[in-house]
Each structure stands twice: as C-alpha cells, then as structure tokens.
Design a protein around this motif. Structure first.
Motif, PDB file in Angstrom:
ATOM      1  N   VAL A  89      42.194  51.339  30.061  1.00 43.46           N
ATOM      2  CA  VAL A  89      42.535  50.275  29.874  1.00 43.46           C
ATOM      3  C   VAL A  89      43.302  49.704  31.169  1.00 43.46           C
ATOM      4  O   VAL A  89      43.083  48.405  32.125  1.00 43.46           O
ATOM      5  CB  VAL A  89      43.576  49.673  28.858  1.00 43.46           C
ATOM      6  CG1 VAL A  89      43.504  48.117  29.031  1.00 43.46           C
ATOM      7  CG2 VAL A  89      42.691  49.227  28.168  1.00 43.46           C
ATOM      8  N   ALA A  95      40.213  49.216  33.795  1.00 44.96           N
ATOM      9  CA  ALA A  95      39.287  48.648  33.402  1.00 44.96           C
ATOM     10  C   ALA A  95      40.010  46.694  34.130  1.00 44.96           C
ATOM     11  O   ALA A  95      39.704  46.096  34.042  1.00 44.96           O
ATOM     12  CB  ALA A  95      39.477  48.259  32.190  1.00 44.96           C
ATOM     13  N   GLN A  96      41.580  47.144  34.226  1.00 51.88           N
ATOM     14  CA  GLN A  96      41.766  45.446  34.466  1.00 51.88           C
ATOM     15  C   GLN A  96      41.917  45.555  35.744  1.00 51.88           C
ATOM     16  O   GLN A  96      42.704  44.371  36.226  1.00 51.88           O
ATOM     17  CB  GLN A  96      43.274  45.468  33.434  1.00 51.88           C
ATOM     18  CG  GLN A  96      43.027  45.441  32.267  1.00 51.88           C
ATOM     19  CD  GLN A  96      44.670  45.005  31.887  1.00 51.88           C
ATOM     20  OE1 GLN A  96      44.962  45.359  30.770  1.00 51.88           O
ATOM     21  NE2 GLN A  96      45.263  43.786  32.404  1.00 51.88           N
ATOM     22  N   SER A 110      42.958  40.462  32.027  1.00 54.07           N
ATOM     23  CA  SER A 110      43.874  41.058  31.727  1.00 54.07           C
ATOM     24  C   SER A 110      43.607  40.460  30.231  1.00 54.07           C
ATOM     25  O   SER A 110      43.584  41.154  28.985  1.00 54.07           O
ATOM     26  CB  SER A 110      44.911  40.672  31.893  1.00 54.07           C
ATOM     27  OG  SER A 110      45.952  38.943  32.174  1.00 54.07           O
ATOM     28  N   ALA A 132      40.505  42.412  28.476  1.00 53.40           N
ATOM     29  CA  ALA A 132      41.361  43.427  27.887  1.00 53.40           C
ATOM     30  C   ALA A 132      41.229  43.591  26.416  1.00 53.40           C
ATOM     31  O   ALA A 132      41.002  44.181  26.231  1.00 53.40           O
ATOM     32  CB  ALA A 132      41.148  44.158  29.342  1.00 53.40           C
ATOM     33  N   ASN A 189      40.086  45.479  23.188  1.00 56.45           N
ATOM     34  CA  ASN A 189      40.926  46.372  22.249  1.00 56.45           C
ATOM     35  C   ASN A 189      40.842  45.486  20.638  1.00 56.45           C
ATOM     36  O   ASN A 189      41.640  46.173  20.026  1.00 56.45           O
ATOM     37  CB  ASN A 189      42.097  46.874  23.398  1.00 56.45           C
ATOM     38  CG  ASN A 189      42.125  47.464  24.078  1.00 56.45           C
ATOM     39  OD1 ASN A 189      43.475  47.744  24.626  1.00 56.45           O
ATOM     40  ND2 ASN A 189      41.037  48.057  24.328  1.00 56.45           N
ATOM     41  N   GLN A 243      34.155  46.848  30.851  1.00 58.45           N
ATOM     42  CA  GLN A 243      33.724  46.013  29.716  1.00 58.45           C
ATOM     43  C   GLN A 243      34.236  47.384  28.835  1.00 58.45           C
ATOM     44  O   GLN A 243      34.276  47.138  27.172  1.00 58.45           O
ATOM     45  CB  GLN A 243      32.993  44.870  29.039  1.00 58.45           C
ATOM     46  CG  GLN A 243      33.689  44.144  30.196  1.00 58.45           C
ATOM     47  CD  GLN A 243      32.426  42.571  29.949  1.00 58.45           C
ATOM     48  OE1 GLN A 243      31.882  43.360  29.417  1.00 58.45           O
ATOM     49  NE2 GLN A 243      33.191  41.063  30.337  1.00 58.45           N
ATOM     50  N   CYS A 282      36.494  49.198  28.361  1.00 61.33           N
ATOM     51  CA  CYS A 282      37.384  49.062  27.154  1.00 61.33           C
ATOM     52  C   CYS A 282      37.354  49.514  26.209  1.00 61.33           C
ATOM     53  O   CYS A 282      38.320  49.028  25.346  1.00 61.33           O
ATOM     54  CB  CYS A 282      38.234  47.470  27.405  1.00 61.33           C
ATOM     55  SG  CYS A 282      39.618  47.315  28.706  1.00 61.33           S
TER      56      CYS A 282
END
Length: 303
Positions: free
Chosen positions: A83, A86-87, A92, A95, A99, A153, A156
């Motif tokens: 994560v 990914a951010q 945010s 993400a 999740n 993506q 995540c």
C-alpha cells in the motif's frame, strides 16, 4: 451491539481511514519501506509501553512467537509495503477503496481452507457484488495498458489477499492464552525486526534529504493514531462483539479515507470509483446479513 461498541467501531474506522492520509504525508519525506518501518517501530514502542505499564507477561513459547511473526507478516508487513508503494502512484482514497474487498476475499479463502466457514448462497452473492464493485473502481484502464497507476491498483488489490490470509491464519490464536495488547505488541515487534533492516538496506535513508517536520509527524501519527490505538480497540471489540461485528468496520473505512483525501489532500476520484465503492459496500452488507435481512428472506423465499 451496544451504543458503546458502535462508537468504538466508528472510531476504529476513522483511525484506520485516516491512516491512508498519513501515509501520503509521510511519503513526502520518506521512501515507502521507511514509512512502514517508522509506522511499525512507533507502534511497537507505544504498545510495548502499554504492556510494561500494565505488567503483562510476554509468552515464552516459541510457537506463539512464530504465530506473531506469521500474523505480522500477513497482516502488516506485506500489505503495508504494498500500500505504501501504491500510494506513490494513486490517491490515498483510491488505495482505501481497493483495500475494502478484504472481507470478500476472506470469505472465499475461508471457504477453501476451513471446514466450518463455507460460503452460503447469501455470502456468495455478496462476494459477486463486491467483485463487480472492484471492477468498477479499477475501470477499463486495466485493459488499455499496464501503466504505473494500474500496477499500483493491482498492488493494492494484492494486499487484500494478504489481509484475507491473515484473517484465516488468525484462527490459531484461539488456542493461545495471549492478551490482546500482548498479541498486538508481539506482531509489531516481529515485523519491526524484519522491516527496519530491510528499509535501511533498500531505501538507504542516509542518502536522502532530511525529512521535514510534517513527514515526521505523519509517521508518528501512523504509528500511534493509525496503528497502536486502533489495534487496542480492535481486540476489545473482538472480545466483546465477535469477528462478525468487526467486519462492519470495513464498510466505514473507505468513507473516511475518501472524505479526508478530498478535504485535506484535494484528491478527486472518477464517478465509477464511487459507484464501485457503493457496490463493495453492498457486497459486505449482504455477507454480514443483518442490514437487509427482510429483503434477503424475500429473495430466497425463506420465512
């Protein structure tokens, strides 16, 4: 579910939802692995102080510490690294939405790996609705090319597989006499033993510019506000209300993350992301089975 438990679930979802915003701020001064190392290190210290002040005993059995390590790896180390990276590529709030399907995958994984948590028609319907929501969130971009945003993506979503695996693996703690705070501390301590040297080797923080006060404050907030505190609430709710009620927190986390991302970070998401988030929420509600019981009974013909 008393009013106090509902307030605890609401607070827990707000703390975890805010964690995505704190990660975004922390990334302004730290590399992804360093963000995770700081988060885990601060949380381990905070939880360790609580254990010490409460004079709680740490387990001595090697099998318990192995369980702490496995749980920490699946529930913290692997997904948090995914994560955090990914951010660096996506908002945010995106993400957080990606999740949200964790309970959907947990239901599937439990069906495959356990003998007493099989998918019913209701839970299977919820999984299908949730997966459709995930497809709407990711959008058609995944078919047009694998750019960094699409890869983020997918990363995540891969993190949710690790979260789901941790939920199934966590069943081993049923037979272990470990208090909730000690369990949370043990997990964070074992993760810190891995992520701190890994972050030093990969990120080489001494070669980067010194982080600003905002980034340092974000890491501190990640460790205390978005990790240590919600884990204490998590285990208290688990003890008083059970795992099924805990699932409700997943309905609320994306909403907090999207709201904070828009108000504080100025993030904007496409309309399909909100539609997808709603579909994921519907899927979770169907799996939970309490929000629409009358509707479900009518659809299935049950009295």
């Amino acid at each position: 579910m008393t009013g106090r438990l509902w307030l605890m679930i609401l607070l827990m979802s707000a703390l975890w939802g805010g964690g995505f915003m704190f990660i975004k701020f922390a990334l302004t001064g730290f590399a992804p692995f360093s963000v995770v190392a700081g988060r885990v290190g601060v949380a381990a210290v905070a939880l360790g102080l609580i254990v010490a002040v409460g004079r709680q005993r740490l387990p001595r059995q090697a099998k318990v510490w192995r369980a702490f390590f496995m749980m920490g790896a699946l529930n913290n180390l692997i997904p948090w690294m995914m994560v955090a990276w990914a951010q660096t590529q996506i908002p945010s709030s995106m993400a957080a939405i990606l999740n949200a399907p964790t309970p959907l995958l947990t239901a599937v994984m439990a069906h495959l790996l356990t003998h007493d948590e099989k998918l019913t028609r209701q839970r299977f319907t919820g999984v299908l609705a949730g997966m459709l929501g995930v497809a709407l969130v990711v959008g058609p971009g995944v078919l047009s090319g694998m750019d960094s945003a699409v890869l983020a993506q997918i990363t995540c979503l891969s993190a949710t597989v690790s979260y789901a695996a941790s939920a199934v693996y966590g069943r081993v703690f049923r037979s272990m006499e470990v208090t909730p705070v000690v369990a949370a501390f043990g997990q964070q301590l074992m993760v810190a033993c891995v992520i701190v040297p890994l972050a030093l080797a990969v990120d080489q923080p001494w070669s980067r510019p010194a982080p600003g006060a905002g980034a340092l404050a974000a890491v501190l907030a990640l460790g205390v506000i978005a990790t240590a505190l919600p884990y204490i609430i998590f285990y208290r709710v688990l003890a008083e209300a059970g795992a099924t009620n805990l699932m409700l927190v997943n309905l609320l986390i994306p909403g907090w993350a999207v709201a904070l991302g828009a108000m504080v970070l100025g993030e904007r998401l496409p309309p399909t992301a909100f539609l997808g988030m709603a579909m994921v929420g519907v899927g979770l509600a169907v799996i939970d089975g309490r929000l629409f019981p009358a509707i479900w009974r009518r659809l299935t013909g049950r009295s």
